[in-house]
Design a protein around this motif. Structure first.
Motif, short mmCIF file in Angstrom:
data_model
loop_
_atom_site.label_atom_id
_atom_site.label_comp_id
_atom_site.label_asym_id
_atom_site.label_seq_id
_atom_site.Cartn_x
_atom_site.Cartn_y
_atom_site.Cartn_z
N THR A 284 -29.01 15.95 0.76
CA THR A 284 -30.24 15.76 1.54
C THR A 284 -30.56 16.96 2.43
O THR A 284 -31.63 17.02 3.03
CB THR A 284 -30.13 14.50 2.42
OG1 THR A 284 -29.11 14.71 3.41
CG2 THR A 284 -29.81 13.28 1.58
N SER A 285 -29.64 17.89 2.51
CA SER A 285 -29.83 19.04 3.40
C SER A 285 -30.89 19.99 2.84
O SER A 285 -30.95 20.24 1.64
CB SER A 285 -28.52 19.80 3.57
OG SER A 285 -28.72 20.99 4.30
N THR A 286 -31.70 20.51 3.73
CA THR A 286 -32.72 21.49 3.33
C THR A 286 -32.54 22.83 4.06
O THR A 286 -33.45 23.65 4.09
CB THR A 286 -34.14 20.95 3.62
OG1 THR A 286 -34.26 20.66 5.02
CG2 THR A 286 -34.42 19.71 2.80
N VAL A 287 -31.36 23.07 4.66
CA VAL A 287 -31.17 24.28 5.44
C VAL A 287 -31.18 25.54 4.58
O VAL A 287 -31.38 26.64 5.09
CB VAL A 287 -29.87 24.22 6.27
CG1 VAL A 287 -29.92 23.10 7.29
CG2 VAL A 287 -28.65 24.09 5.37
N PHE A 288 -30.95 25.38 3.28
CA PHE A 288 -31.02 26.53 2.37
C PHE A 288 -32.34 26.54 1.61
O PHE A 288 -32.96 27.60 1.45
CB PHE A 288 -29.85 26.51 1.39
CG PHE A 288 -28.52 26.35 2.07
CD1 PHE A 288 -28.03 27.34 2.91
CD2 PHE A 288 -27.76 25.20 1.90
CE1 PHE A 288 -26.81 27.19 3.55
CE2 PHE A 288 -26.54 25.04 2.53
CZ PHE A 288 -26.06 26.03 3.36
N ALA A 289 -32.79 25.40 1.19
CA ALA A 289 -34.04 25.31 0.42
C ALA A 289 -35.24 25.78 1.23
O ALA A 289 -36.23 26.27 0.66
CB ALA A 289 -34.25 23.87 -0.05
N ARG A 290 -35.19 25.65 2.54
CA ARG A 290 -36.33 26.03 3.37
C ARG A 290 -36.70 27.49 3.25
O ARG A 290 -37.83 27.90 3.56
CB ARG A 290 -36.02 25.73 4.85
CG ARG A 290 -34.90 26.59 5.39
CD ARG A 290 -34.56 26.27 6.82
NE ARG A 290 -35.61 26.61 7.75
CZ ARG A 290 -35.40 26.99 9.02
NH1 ARG A 290 -34.16 27.07 9.48
NH2 ARG A 290 -36.38 27.27 9.81
N TRP A 291 -35.75 28.34 2.78
CA TRP A 291 -36.04 29.76 2.66
C TRP A 291 -36.71 30.11 1.33
O TRP A 291 -37.00 31.28 1.06
CB TRP A 291 -34.76 30.57 2.84
CG TRP A 291 -34.13 30.31 4.18
CD1 TRP A 291 -33.02 29.58 4.45
CD2 TRP A 291 -34.65 30.73 5.45
NE1 TRP A 291 -32.79 29.52 5.80
CE2 TRP A 291 -33.77 30.22 6.44
CE3 TRP A 291 -35.75 31.49 5.84
CZ2 TRP A 291 -33.97 30.45 7.81
CZ3 TRP A 291 -35.95 31.72 7.20
CH2 TRP A 291 -35.07 31.20 8.16
N ASN A 292 -36.98 29.10 0.52
CA ASN A 292 -37.72 29.29 -0.72
C ASN A 292 -39.16 28.87 -0.49
O ASN A 292 -39.47 27.68 -0.39
CB ASN A 292 -37.10 28.47 -1.86
CG ASN A 292 -37.74 28.78 -3.21
OD1 ASN A 292 -38.74 29.50 -3.29
ND2 ASN A 292 -37.16 28.24 -4.27
N ALA A 293 -40.07 29.85 -0.39
CA ALA A 293 -41.47 29.56 -0.10
C ALA A 293 -42.29 29.30 -1.36
O ALA A 293 -43.51 29.16 -1.27
CB ALA A 293 -42.08 30.74 0.66
N THR A 294 -41.66 29.21 -2.49
CA THR A 294 -42.38 28.98 -3.74
C THR A 294 -42.97 27.57 -3.76
O THR A 294 -42.26 26.59 -3.48
CB THR A 294 -41.43 29.15 -4.94
OG1 THR A 294 -40.81 30.44 -4.86
CG2 THR A 294 -42.19 29.03 -6.25
N ALA A 295 -44.24 27.49 -4.07
CA ALA A 295 -44.91 26.19 -4.12
C ALA A 295 -44.50 25.44 -5.38
O ALA A 295 -44.56 25.99 -6.49
CB ALA A 295 -46.42 26.38 -4.09
N GLY A 296 -44.09 24.20 -5.20
CA GLY A 296 -43.77 23.38 -6.35
C GLY A 296 -45.03 22.94 -7.06
O GLY A 296 -45.96 22.42 -6.44
N ALA A 297 -45.09 23.15 -8.37
CA ALA A 297 -46.31 22.86 -9.11
C ALA A 297 -46.69 21.40 -9.04
O ALA A 297 -47.88 21.04 -9.08
CB ALA A 297 -46.13 23.29 -10.58
N SER A 298 -45.71 20.52 -8.94
CA SER A 298 -46.01 19.09 -8.91
C SER A 298 -45.96 18.50 -7.51
O SER A 298 -46.13 17.30 -7.33
CB SER A 298 -45.01 18.34 -9.81
OG SER A 298 -43.68 18.53 -9.34
N ALA A 299 -45.69 19.36 -6.51
CA ALA A 299 -45.57 18.87 -5.13
C ALA A 299 -46.95 18.72 -4.50
O ALA A 299 -47.95 19.25 -4.98
CB ALA A 299 -44.71 19.82 -4.31
N ALA A 300 -46.97 18.00 -3.37
CA ALA A 300 -48.22 17.78 -2.66
C ALA A 300 -48.82 19.10 -2.22
O ALA A 300 -48.13 19.99 -1.71
CB ALA A 300 -47.96 16.88 -1.45
#
Length: 840
Positions: free
Chosen positions: A401-417
Motif C-alpha cells: 500500500t506504500s506510495t513513497v516510491f511510486a510518487r516519484w513517477n509522474a507518468t499519467a496512467g492511461a486508465s486512471a482518473a
C-alpha cells in the motif's frame, strides 16, 4: 591574540611590544613615564583591548588618611569595530562598592565580572569615543575615574588565506575550526553513533547529507522559548540538498531495480535538520544536543500543507492528496531565508530531476484534456524519457500500500482518473515552492507558500522591514537563463509581529497574499519589477504560448509568466542577500555555460573562453571536457540593486555588478573586470549572506560573505569563502566588454556589451576560508554577537567512492588519519582566538 593586563604595582611598565594599532597614538610606556610615589601605588585601573593595551594613571591619597577612597585616573585607548575590549579597575581596600557606568558614546552591552567589564566594540563610520566611569564608594565617600575607548571603523583584519588543494578547512591563523554536525550524526538519544561504513540506517533521526542553507535561532537559557539575543544556546536549522550516493552504502548503490532499504536511506538523507546547539560558555566549545526535544528531521516523507492562492488547486491533486491542500515533504533544498518573525524558509531547487516521466505520457495528458501540462512540464525540465534520480520508482515496496516510491513517477496512467487523484501525474506541481518551518515547535507542520511562485527556488531573503511598509522577499531561480523575483506582501509590517505567539500564523499574514514580481534590467542601469498578475500584460487565457486560467496558474507556472513579460534572462540566479544598512539586494549569478556573445546584455555582459589554468587549452569538444576550457560566463558575477526610494514597495530600481568572478591572471580588460588578485580571486559565487545588525559585522559597512561552488577553477584551488565590505550601487562606472568565444569547431565569435560595474573591491574583499577536496562551501549564519560563524561544507570527496576515497574530511580536520575515512558533509563553527567578531 589574548587579552593582557598591566599592573601598576610592579616595578616597571611594559606594553608587551604588541603593536597592532596603525595610528600614531602614544604607547603605554609613554603614558606611564611619570614618577609615582609609594602612596600613588595604592590603587589602579588598567584597560585591555585586543588591539591596544592601556595602562593607568593613579590619583594620590594621603598615607595618614587611609579611609579615603581612591581610584585611578582614566586611560585613553583605541580599538576597531568588532574587537573585544576589557576594562579592569582597582581601588583602595576600604572601598565597599565599585561599578562601571558608560557615560557617553553609542551604548554597548557589557559583561561585568568583579571590577572588570568586557564588551565588543560596535562598528562606526568614523572615530567614535566610548567613555566609561569607574566609581568606588565606601562609608567615608567615593572616588571615580573615566576611561575613553576610541573606536575606529572596522576592517577585514585578517590575512587572506592562500588558494590551495589541501584536504582540510583552512582559515586564517588567528581563527579556529570546530566540526559540529556531520552526515549521519544521531539526533535522538536512542540512536547509535554513526558507523560511517554504509551500514547505518534510520536517517529520519540522523543528520542528512549535503548540508546547505542554514540559520541560527536563539533560545532562552532554559525551555524552548525564543531569545534572539542568546549567543550560547539556539536552534540551528539547515538544509540537506542532495546525497553523495556512493558513500551511503557499504559497496556503493545497487543497480535498478533498487533495494528498498537503500532507497529509503537516500530519501531520508534529503530534507532539513532542526537541532539544538549549545556553547559551554561565551568562549567554550560548541556541540549539538543529541537528545533535545527540539530536534527533528523534515524529509521528503514529512507531511506538509499548502497555503496561499494555489491551495486546493486541481494541479495539486494526487492519489495521496485528493483535495490538493496537503502533500509530503520537501526535496533538493538549497538556500534559505530567516524571517523577521522567527521562522525558517527552505527552498526547493533542482527538484525536477527526481521525477520519472516515460514516453507516451504527453499523449495521455493531451487525450484527457491536460495538454497544457505538457508545456509546463517541459518548461520546468521534466521531459518525456526521464528515469528520475536514483531510480527510486524501481523499488518494489514491502508494504504493497506504500506510495513513497511510486510518487516519484509522474507518468499519467492511461486508465486512471484524468483529475490526477488516482496516480501521481500532478506530483511535480507539489514541488518548486518556498517552505516555511517553525524551528521552535517540533509538532508544527511545514507550509508551502504558493504566493511566492514555483521555480527552482534558491534563496528567499527578506528585505529590511519598516513599520507601515509592505515587506519584500527576494528570490533567484537557479537555472541557466532564468530570472530574479521578489514578492511584496499585501500587508504592511507591524513591529509587534517580530515576536508573535504563533509564528506560522504570522507567516500566513505576510506570505499568503501579495504580488510576485520578476526583474527586467535595462542597459542604462535602471530596472523594473514586472508584476506576475493574472489578467495583466498578456497573462490571460488568450496568451498564445500558454493559456493562463487564473492567478494560481500564473504562480504554478511563474517561469512561463516571466517569459511572457519579457524579464531579463540571467546567468543562474542563486542566493540573495540584503544589506541591513542600506537595503540593497545582492544576488549571485553563479555561471552560465550557454551564454554566448550574441546573447550578452548589460546585466550579463561576459561570454568568453576561459582557459583552465595554467594550460590554456582551446575548446575542441562540445561540451568541453573537464581537462579543457570552459565557455560562456564560466566564473559568474554578483549583481546588486537598490530600490527606488529605498522602499521594498518600489516597482523600479537601479543596479550594477558588484564583482566579477575571475582568475587573477585572466584578461583584465574583458574578463577580470574587478581587478581581482591572488588574495581575492574566485569563481562561481553561490552562497551569499550579510552579517547581522546585532553586531559589528552588520553595522555601518556590513560584511558580505561569498561562498563558491566552482567547476572552472578547481584545478587551482578548492572552493572557498570570501569576506567583503562592499560599497553601494553606483560607486563604480561604465565598462565596455569585448567578448570573444571559441566554439567547439574552433570558430570565433565576438560582441561588445556595455555594463555597470562597482568600484574595484581591492582589500575590501579577501579570501577567508578554503575547503577540503571536491567540496562546495555553502550555508552560513552566525550567533547574534557575530563571534561564532557557522558554515557548511558540502560533499567533500564527491568524486570518489568506497573503493576510492578521495577525501577523509572531516575526520582529518584535527590531524592526519592513518587510513582513508569516508568523507561526510558537515557543519563547522569558526571562532576567533581572541573572541572577537569573525572577519573583523
Amino acid at each position: 591574540m589574548t587579552d593582557q593586563q598591566l599592573s601598576l604595582a610592579t616595578a616597571s611598565y611594559d606594553d608587551g611590544d604588541v603593536d597592532t594599532n596603525p595610528t600614531r597614538n602614544p604607547h603605554l610606556a609613554d603614558l606611564v613615564a611619570r614618577r609615582y610615589s609609594r602612596r600613588q601605588l595604592m590603587g589602579g585601573m588598567s584597560a585591555m583591548t585586543t588591539a591596544v593595551f592601556g595602562g593607568a594613571l593613579l590619583a594620590g591619597c594621603d598615607d595618614d588618611k587611609q579611609d579615603v577612597i581612591t581610584v585611578s585616573d582614566g586611560v585613553n585607548v583605541q580599538t576597531q569595530g568588532g574587537r573585544v575590549v576589557t576594562l579592569t579597575a582597582t581601588a583602595t581596600d576600604n572601598a565597599s562598592t565599585t561599578k562601571f557606568t558608560q557615560v557617553s558614546g553609542p551604548t554597548v552591552p557589557v559583561i561585568a565580572s568583579g571590577n572588570s567589564i568586557t564588551f565588543t566594540a560596535p562598528n562606526v563610520a568614523q572615530s567614535t569615543a566610548l567613555v566609561f566611569e569607574f566609581t568606588a564608594s565606601g562609608g567615608s565617600g567615593s572616588s571615580s575615574a573615566r576611561s575613553t575607548v576610541t573606536v575606529l571603523p572596522a576592517t577585514l583584519a585578517f590575512t587572506a588565506v592562500a588558494k590551495n588543494l589541501n584536504d582540510v578547512v583552512t582559515v586564517p591563523s588567528d581563527y579556529q575550526v570546530t566540526v559540529l554536525y556531520r552526515l549521519g550524526d544521531p539526533i535522538a538519544a536512542s540512536v547509535a553513533a554513526y558507523a560511517n561504513d554504509g551500514s547505518d540506517t534510520n536517517f529520519a533521526q540522523r543528520a542528512g547529507d549535503h548540508h546547505d542553507g542554514m540559520s541560527f535561532f536563539g533560545l532562552a537559557a532554559s525551555g524552548s522559548a525564543p531569545d534572539t539575543t542568546n549567543n550560547t544556546r539556539g536552534v540551528l536549522v539547515l538544509n540537506h540538498e542532495n546525497i553523495t550516493q556512493a558513500y551511503l552504502h557499504a559497496n556503493g548503490p545497487s543497480p535498478s531495480p533498487r533495494p528498498e532499504a537503500e532507497a529509503i536511506k537516500e530519501i531520508e538523507a534529503h530534507g532539513v535538520s532542526v537541532i539544538e546547539v549549545t556553547r559551554a560558555s561565551n568562549t567554550g566549545a560548541w556541540s549539538y544536543v543529541q537528545g533535545s526535544a527540539l530536534n527533528r528531521r523534515i524529509t521528503p516523507n514529512t507531511p506538509v500543507q499548502f497555503n496561499g492562492p494555489v491551495r486546493g488547486n486541481a494541479a495539486l491533486r494526487t492519489l495521496y492528496a485528493a483535495d490538493g491542500t496537503t502533500g509530503r515533504g520537501t526535496i533538493n533544498n538549497c538556500a534559505n531565508g530567516y524571517m523577521p518573525w522567527g521562522t525558517y524558509l527552505t527552498n526547493e531547487e533542482n527538484w525536477a530531476g527526481y521525477f520519472r516521466r516515460t514516453a507516451g505520457d504527453a499523449a495521455v495528458r493531451t487525450a484527457t484534456g491536460n495538454a497544457k501540462q505538457n508545456v509546463s512540464l517541459t518548461r520546468y525540465g521534466i521531459s518525456e524519457g526521464r528515469a528520475g534520480n536514483y531510480g527510486w520508482t524501481t523499488v518494489t515496496p514491502s508494504d504493497a500500500t506504500s506510495t513513497v516510491f511510486a510518487r516519484w513517477n509522474a507518468t499519467a496512467g492511461a486508465s486512471a482518473a484524468a483529475d490526477g487523484t488516482a496516480d501521481f501525474r500532478n506530483e511535480p506541481f507539489q514541488f518548486g515552492w518556498v517552505v516555511e518551518i517553525d524551528p521552535y515547535t517540533q509538532t508544527s507542520t511545514p507550509r508551502k507558500r504558493t504566493a511566492l511562485g514555483r521555480m527552482n527556488h534558491e534563496g528567499c531573503m527578506a528585505g529590511r522591514v519598516v513599520a507601515g511598509v509592505r515587506p519584500a522577499f527576494y528570490m533567484g531561480d537557479d537555472a541557466q537563463n532564468e530570472y530574479i523575483y521578489k514578492f511584496v506582501s499585501a500587508t504592511p509590517w507591524v513591529a509587534a509581529d517580530a515576536t508573535p505567539s504563533d509564528r506560522l500564523a504570522t507567516g500566513d499574514k505576510y506570505l499568503d497574499t501579495g504580488t510576485l514580481y520578476v526583474a527586467r534590467f535595462e542597459a542604462d542601469g535602471s530596472g523594473t519589477w514586472l508584476p506576475l498578475t493574472f489578467g495583466q500584460n498578456g497573462l490571460t487565457a488568450a496568451n498564445a504560448s500558454y493559456a493562463f486560467a487564473d492567478q494560481a496558474d500564473v504562480l504554478i507556472n511563474a517561469r512561463l509568466a516571466a517569459d511572457v513579460l519579457g524579464a531579463t534572462r540571467m546567468d543562474r540566479p542563486e542566493w540573495t542577500a540584503v544589506n541591513p544598512v542600506n537595503g540593497e539586494m545582492y544576488c549571485t549569478l553563479t555561471n552560465n555555460s550557454s551564454r554566448t556573445p550574441a546573447t550578452t546584455d548589460a546585466a550579463n555582459p561576459r561570454a568568453y573562453t576561459d582557459p583552465k589554468l595554467p594550460q590554456g587549452d582551446v575548446v575542441n569538444a562540445d561540451p568541453p571536457t573537464s581537462a579543457q576550457a570552459t565557455r560562456g560566463n564560466a566564473n559568474g558575477h554578483v549583481i546588486r540593486l537598490r530600490e527606488t526610494g529605498d522602499t521594498t514597495e518600489a516597482t523600479g530600481f537601479t543596479w550594477d555588478i558588484y564583482a566579477f568572478g575571475s582568475g587573477a591572471d585572466l584578461d583584465p580588460t574583458n574578463i577580470n573586470l574587478s581587478g581581482l588578485d591572488a588574495s581575492n580571486d574566485f569563481s562561481s559565487p553561490d552562497g551569499l549572506w550579510f552579517g547581522l545588525p546585532s553586531n559589528a559585522s552588520g553595522q555601518v559597512a556590513p560584511v558580505l560573505w561569498i561562498e563558491t561552488d566552482d567547476g572552472a577553477y578547481t584545478d587551482v584551488t578548492n572552493c572557498m569563502l570570501l569576506a567583503a565590505m562592499p560599497g553601494s550601487v553606483g560607486d563604480g562606472g561604465t565598462r565596455v566588454v569585448n567578448n570573444t568565444l571559441t566554439t567547439a569547431a574552433n570558430s570565433t565569435t565576438t560582441s561588445t556589451a556595455t555594463t555597470r560595474i562597482g568600484a574595484a573591491p581591492g582589500s575590501k574583499l579577501k579570501r577567508f576560508l578554503v575547503g577540503p577536496k571536491e567540496c562546495e562551501i555553502t550555508g552560513i549564519t552566525s550567533t547574534p554577537d557575530g563571534r561564532s560563524l557557522f558554515v557548511n561544507i558540502q560533499h567533500p570527496g564527491e568524486n570518489g567512492g568506497p573503493a576510492n576515497i578521495t577525501s577523509s574530511w572531516p575526520a582529518n580536520q584535527a590531524g592526519a588519519v592513518t587510513s582513508p575515512t569516508r568523507p561526510r558533509s558537515a557543519t563547522i563553527v569558526i571562532t576567533k582566538t581572541d573572541g572577537g567578531v569573525v572577519g573583523l
